[in-house]
Design an enzyme around this catalytic site. Structure first.
Site, PDB file in Angstrom:
ATOM      1  N   ILE A  33       0.842  -1.198   0.000  1.00 15.06           N
ATOM      2  CA  ILE A  33       0.000   0.000   0.000  1.00 15.06           C
ATOM      3  C   ILE A  33       0.877   1.248   0.000  1.00 15.06           C
ATOM      4  O   ILE A  33       0.595   2.226  -0.680  1.00 15.06           O
ATOM      5  CB  ILE A  33      -0.952   0.007   1.225  1.00 15.06           C
ATOM      6  CG1 ILE A  33      -1.940  -1.164   1.130  1.00 15.06           C
ATOM      7  CG2 ILE A  33      -1.714   1.329   1.324  1.00 15.06           C
ATOM      8  CD1 ILE A  33      -2.888  -1.262   2.300  1.00 15.06           C
ATOM      9  N   ASN A  88       8.189  -9.155  -3.310  1.00 13.88           N
ATOM     10  CA  ASN A  88       7.527  -7.838  -3.242  1.00 13.88           C
ATOM     11  C   ASN A  88       7.271  -7.264  -4.635  1.00 13.88           C
ATOM     12  O   ASN A  88       6.421  -6.400  -4.811  1.00 13.88           O
ATOM     13  CB  ASN A  88       8.395  -6.800  -2.513  1.00 13.88           C
ATOM     14  CG  ASN A  88       8.730  -7.175  -1.090  1.00 13.88           C
ATOM     15  OD1 ASN A  88       9.792  -6.832  -0.602  1.00 13.88           O
ATOM     16  ND2 ASN A  88       7.835  -7.860  -0.409  1.00 13.88           N
ATOM     17  N   ASN A  90       5.977  -8.065  -7.388  1.00 15.78           N
ATOM     18  CA  ASN A  90       4.750  -8.180  -8.185  1.00 15.78           C
ATOM     19  C   ASN A  90       3.763  -7.067  -7.859  1.00 15.78           C
ATOM     20  O   ASN A  90       2.730  -6.955  -8.502  1.00 15.78           O
ATOM     21  CB  ASN A  90       4.079  -9.546  -7.962  1.00 15.78           C
ATOM     22  CG  ASN A  90       3.343  -9.627  -6.633  1.00 15.78           C
ATOM     23  OD1 ASN A  90       3.795  -9.083  -5.632  1.00 15.78           O
ATOM     24  ND2 ASN A  90       2.197 -10.278  -6.620  1.00 15.78           N
ATOM     25  N   CYS A 193     -11.083   1.019  19.117  1.00 12.76           N
ATOM     26  CA  CYS A 193     -12.435   1.116  19.694  1.00 12.76           C
ATOM     27  C   CYS A 193     -13.157  -0.232  19.626  1.00 12.76           C
ATOM     28  O   CYS A 193     -14.089  -0.488  20.375  1.00 12.76           O
ATOM     29  CB  CYS A 193     -13.260   2.171  18.970  1.00 12.76           C
ATOM     30  SG  CYS A 193     -13.036   3.829  19.653  1.00 12.76           S
ATOM     31  N   CYS A 205      -2.587 -30.681  23.196  1.00 13.88           N
ATOM     32  CA  CYS A 205      -2.841 -32.096  22.909  1.00 13.88           C
ATOM     33  C   CYS A 205      -3.216 -32.321  21.442  1.00 13.88           C
ATOM     34  O   CYS A 205      -2.942 -33.371  20.885  1.00 13.88           O
ATOM     35  CB  CYS A 205      -3.924 -32.658  23.838  1.00 13.88           C
ATOM     36  SG  CYS A 205      -3.285 -32.926  25.503  1.00 13.88           S
TER      37      CYS A 205
END
Lengths: 640, 388
Positions: A33, A88, A90, A193, A205
């Site tokens: 991003i 990264n 791509n 929040c 287990c």
């Protein structure tokens, strides 16, 4: 106005364009991003002009007189800790193959600077947790963008922005999904929040005795077998926990098993090491489990394997064969192949240990550890009749890899910057809507009706432990003067009017009316980094809201502690209508399922809710109720 | 996506794409590079993506975003047609650009994004090309051009049997149009309690086949679906689906971008330019938009929106280009991969109001009145779609 700004000036109008160009923005993260946000910021002219009125605009915070350390310098500051990896490329389009292993922040700045000659980018290859990024650092920005891949950093920046009273645009993607949220203290909900999903952990287990899914065997190989043989077994992994359902007797037995494995570890370096480990965990331990007949009444009992039995008709050089196989990470190896890869990876890891690597931990990008985990997990799966998987698939499960594509990142980042325009519009007073009409926005890639779904920003949750307190600053002298906890206690009594109260740091309670042992200790013991928070809670009957102090270490000389602002009047806590459900309940936390599937379901529920509701008033109310339902499964979206 | 047997080999573009098609199957290096996306759509879809040849018409802010995403995703080849020289206006929003012819000037920086993709530039005027030109490409994308040019390209693509996308942005506003002619895809999902049957799902979409398998103890179904499309010329005069017109509230949710775009196209056809801020243009445009709005049976066109739309005409801003271009590229990738529902068929984006809506606009003639109520599952057999 230069001609290259024509588009921005035409669409935003001159006042907003001016504000955008004079702004100072922080981008935390230069990954999927982040690269896209940076490009959008640079090409929209953010921080591209020297400004004059930046300081005036921020002269008043919470009605308190506030003089900035320096007047705001227009620009974009990028902070990222990471270096560039092949996987990264791509989507993180500011990086090329020749940039692999270089710091993301520096390369992002270098590439993006070419997009606009008048831009001013400052790149930091550092962690946003570092002490230099204190509350005054955050106060120097008009707007902060989060482009992060982990919960801890998101929460930290959320808190810093609340403390600095700077608006934050929070975002995340997974696969085709993405979401963007605008946050401002006292105006909207903050990131915390709503409760966030906790890391999934499995009962011990299930992992050690009764696996039924591939992931159980992968966790066993990664969090038990690998650390026992090549790492440190002292610390229990967060992936595995002793839960109420676990049988105490069995847990004790499992401890013994682990002890026995430690003895085998001493054989490391000898040629029969792999065989001993194999026969211990895939034969002896399995036979012991199998003998517990009551455990297998409703389950298929495991079938033990022996090294020699499995090797019998295999080629002589098992290690060599394993090395050749390990390259074929797309193929699903059969159990004999897994034996070969197991022998190969044990050999390689043993050599590494012998060569001086004292602790080898699992890392999805450390091929040797991945080979070991894939082979061991598959052999265990075979033993328990669970389907085998390719190493490539196991890497995803073992390494918690989240699918990430260029387009979702681009779409989400574009929405981030459009939110930025709206927030700035509200800052120059040309919009009366909440944060200039900012919304919670979700990508809707699979819908046949919508590209995006929006939701009005909800008001802050009154009981939110993160955003409901009053934030103030506590300045400590850099050197000279050694304030002690007593000084803080005295100051809080005098300046804030506390009587009975407690003081908590991120490590725990350091002072309350019954705990006075620490009063003589220097404050520095509690403030290891400048950006740590100190929470002050009123223990009196009426109950004032909490006070959170963000600490700053002054480099210049200063005598004693200093509270900013100097005098604080705390309001009383709002009356609670319902008992607090956010507190820590006694039982085990509910395991939380992966976020991707649920977030789209959440978005759908939101959309339907919005469709049904007629009036704006009703919509606001319904939107607020929805938040509690959806955000505990959908809010954490990760961007790798 | 179409096979590669029908390439025009004497054409340079054809040679490039044929060479790409001959390259061997996906390598370990590529799997490592495309790791995070292969984990979303699988190796098979990636192989289809890597052998695809895409034509992109016009490389301005929007085209650059489309090109960037397709190149990053690892398509086989991208051919960019743009004959315009770079202007100083372009430099603001088109960050791959430098001085010179637009496509030629941007291609080195586009190529750098992924050396595995064959990036090719064709600096000729697209309006001089006939249908044979489009044949070597698996998908054709046209940006920025006026309605007539888009329609001509669309018609040529129809003859060449090639899927077509059109898109444009004006400041905060943008649209995407898709004419995939007929597109089959397979949705893989966990089986629900409701049995999936072979039948029409909407006027344009039908289930062709359903098969099932068991995977990790889950019942998985693979549903083959088909979407059929209309060309731009018909979609532009088609009514909204009836479910959007049922109540005044429903009608008000329809973005005014739809009538405004139709009005803009009419204006451009008459005047061969965009409306300016002179009174006569504003009056003409308002009349056109009001007319289109009435034709669509919508509520009154908000004048505030009209003003904002006119204000944004001809402007390019990068975040909006990134959204519209990103979404279009995602659809192209999904169509190549054949695993996701494609866009059907008009998408509108308003980055100022945060509105993104999709309408299926087709010349649909209800056979029985009042029965085509648009419930997504209940209208099979009551309507028919005209397909050219």
């Amino acid at each position: 106005m230069q001609r290259r700004d024509r588009g921005i000036a035409q669409s935003l109008g001159l006042p907003l364009t001016k504000c955008v160009k004079e702004s100072r923005v922080l981008l935390v993260g230069a990954g999927g991003i982040g690269c896209e946000v940076l490009k959008n910021l640079v090409c929209s002219g953010f921080g591209s002009l020297p400004g004059v009125y930046g300081a005036e605009r921020r002269a008043s915070i919470d009605g308190v007189e506030h003089v900035p350390v320096s007047s705001k310098k227009p620009g974009i500051v990028v902070v990222d800790l990471d270096t560039i990896d092949l996987s990264n490329l791509n989507r993180q389009f500011l990086f090329r193959k020749q940039h692999i292993k270089k710091p993301k922040a520096f390369v992002a700045k270098e590439t993006a600077s070419q997009f606009n000659p008048s831009v001013n980018i400052e790149a930091h290859h550092a962690s946003i947790f570092d002490s230099q990024y204190d509350v005054e650092f955050f106060e120097s920005f008009d707007l902060v963008f989060n482009a992060l891949d982990n919960l801890a950093a998101r929460r930290h920046v959320n808190r810093m922005c609340l403390a600095a009273n700077v608006p934050l645009v929070e975002s995340g993607t997974t696969g085709f999904n993405g979401q963007v949220q605008a946050i401002k203290k006292g105006v909207t909900e903050c990131y915390d929040c709503n409760p966030k999903p906790v890391q999934k952990s499995f009962p011990i287990c299930t992992i050690r005795s009764t696996p039924s899914q591939p992931i159980h065997c992968i966790v066993w190989a990664k969090s038990y077998l690998l650390p026992e043989l090549f790492g440190t077994s002292e610390e229990e992994s967060a992936d595995v926990a002793v839960t109420e359902g676990d049988n105490a007797e069995e847990v004790a037995k499992l401890k013994e098993e682990a002890e026995a494995l430690k003895n085998i570890r001493l054989m490391m370096g000898k040629s029969e090491f792999a065989q001993h480990v194999f026969d211990k965990v895939f034969h002896d331990d399995i036979e012991r489990l199998r003998s517990m007949t009551e455990m297998w009444q409703s389950r298929r009992p495991p079938q033990s394997l022996s090294f020699d039995g499995l090797k019998a008709d295999a080629e002589d050089d098992l290690v060599k064969r394993g090395q050749a196989l390990s390259i074929q990470d797309q193929a699903v190896w059969d159990v004999k192949d897994d034996l070969a890869v197991f022998a190969y990876s044990v050999d390689v890891l043993s050599n590494r240990c012998q060569a001086g690597e004292t602790v080898i931990e699992f890392d999805k990008d450390d091929k040797d550890t991945l080979d070991f985990v894939a082979a061991a997990a598959n052999i265990r799966s075979h033993v328990f009749g669970i389907p085998l998987h390719s190493e490539w698939e196991i890497k995803q499960m073992a390494g918690n890899i989240i699918p990430a594509i260029a387009t979702s990142n681009a779409l989400t980042a574009s929405l981030c910057v459009m939110e930025g325009f709206k927030i700035m519009r509200s800052q120059i007073g040309s919009s009366t809507e909440t944060l200039g009409g900012s919304k919670m926005v979700f990508l809707n890639s699979r819908s046949t009706e919508r590209l995006i779904t929006t939701q009005s920003l909800a008001a802050p949750v009154p009981e939110c432990p993160v955003c409901s307190p009053i934030y103030a600053k506590l300045a400590l002298p850099g050197d000279g003067g050694e304030p002690i906890l007593q000084d803080l206690v005295d100051m809080l009594r005098e300046k804030v009017g506390y009587e009975e109260f407690s003081i908590t740091t991120e490590a725990g309670i350091i002072y309350d009316p019954d705990l006075e042992d620490n009063l003589e200790k220097p404050m520095k013991d509690y403030i290891t980094h400048g950006n740590k928070f100190i929470t002050v809670t009123d223990e009196g009957d009426e109950g004032k809201v909490d006070l959170v102090l963000s600490t700053i270490v002054r480099s210049e000389a200063q005598s004693g502690l200093q509270l900013l602002p100097d005098n604080i009047t705390l309001p009383l806590k709002p009356k609670k209508a319902v008992p607090d459900t956010n507190g820590h309940a006694a039982g085990t936390p509910e395991p939380v399922v992966a976020s991707a599937a649920n977030s789209s379901a959440g978005a759908k529920r939101k959309r339907e809710a919005e469709d049904e509701v007629e009036s704006a008033k009703k919509r606001a109310k319904a939107g607020k109720q929805e938040v509690h339902v959806v955000d505990d499964d959908g809010a954490i979206l990760l961007d790798d | 996506m179409n096979g590669h047997g029908a390439l025009a080999a004497e054409d340079a573009a054809g040679e490039t794409v044929a060479a790409v098609a001959l390259a061997q199957t996906i390598s370990a290096d590529e799997i490592a590079l495309y790791d995070r996306q292969i984990r979303l759509w699988g190796v098979q879809a990636q192989e289809r993506i890597r052998s695809a040849n895409i034509l992109l018409v016009s490389l301005r802010a929007l085209g650059a975003e489309i090109a960037k995403n397709l190149i990053l995703n690892g398509i086989g080849s991208l051919t960019i047609v743009d004959s315009e020289p770079t202007t100083e206006d372009d430099l603001g929003a088109q960050y791959f650009l430098r001085e010179g012819d637009r496509a030629v000037a941007a291609s080195p920086r586009l190529q750098e994004l992924n050396p595995r993709v064959a990036v090719r530039v064709d600096p000729t005027d697209i309006r001089t090309r006939d249908q044979n030109f489009y044949h070597p490409y698996d998908i054709v994308i046209a940006c920025d051009h006026d309605f007539d040019t888009l329609s001509i390209i669309n018609a040529a693509c129809r003859i060449a049997q090639r899927p077509f996308y059109a898109a444009a942005i004006h400041g905060f506003y943008g649209f995407i149009f898709a004419d995939l002619i007929s597109h089959d895809y397979i949705i893989t999902r966990e089986r629900s309690n409701v049995v999936t049957t072979v039948r029409p799902e909407t006027p344009t979409r039908s289930v062709l086949a359903v098969s099932t398998k068991k995977e990790n103890g889950k019942n998985i179904e693979m549903v083959t679906k088909r979407e059929i499309y209309s060309p731009l010329l018909l979609a532009n005069t088609s009514p909204l689906p009836p479910e959007y017109l049922k109540t005044a509230r429903k009608r008000r949710t329809v973005t005014p971008l739809l009538p405004c775009l139709r009005a803009l196209w009419d204006f451009q056809r008459t005047y061969s330019r965009l409306p300016t801020h002179v009174h006569a243009d504003i009056a003409t445009f308002t009349t056109l938009a009001t007319h289109k709005n009435a034709e669509l049976q919508l509520e009154k066109l908000p004048s505030e929106f009209l003003r904002s739309f006119l204000q944004n005409l001809g402007s390019e801003i990068v975040p909006v280009a990134a959204f519209v271009g990103g979404r279009l590229a995602e659809d192209v990738i999904n169509v190549l991969g054949k695993r996701e529902q494609p866009l059907q068929n008009f998408a509108f984006f308003d980055g100022d109001g945060f509105v993104g809506q999709i309408y299926a606009l087709h010349p649909i003639f209800p056979e029985t009145d009042g029965n085509a109520n648009g419930e997504s599952d209940g209208i099979g057999g009551t309507v028919s779609v005209m397909v050219l």
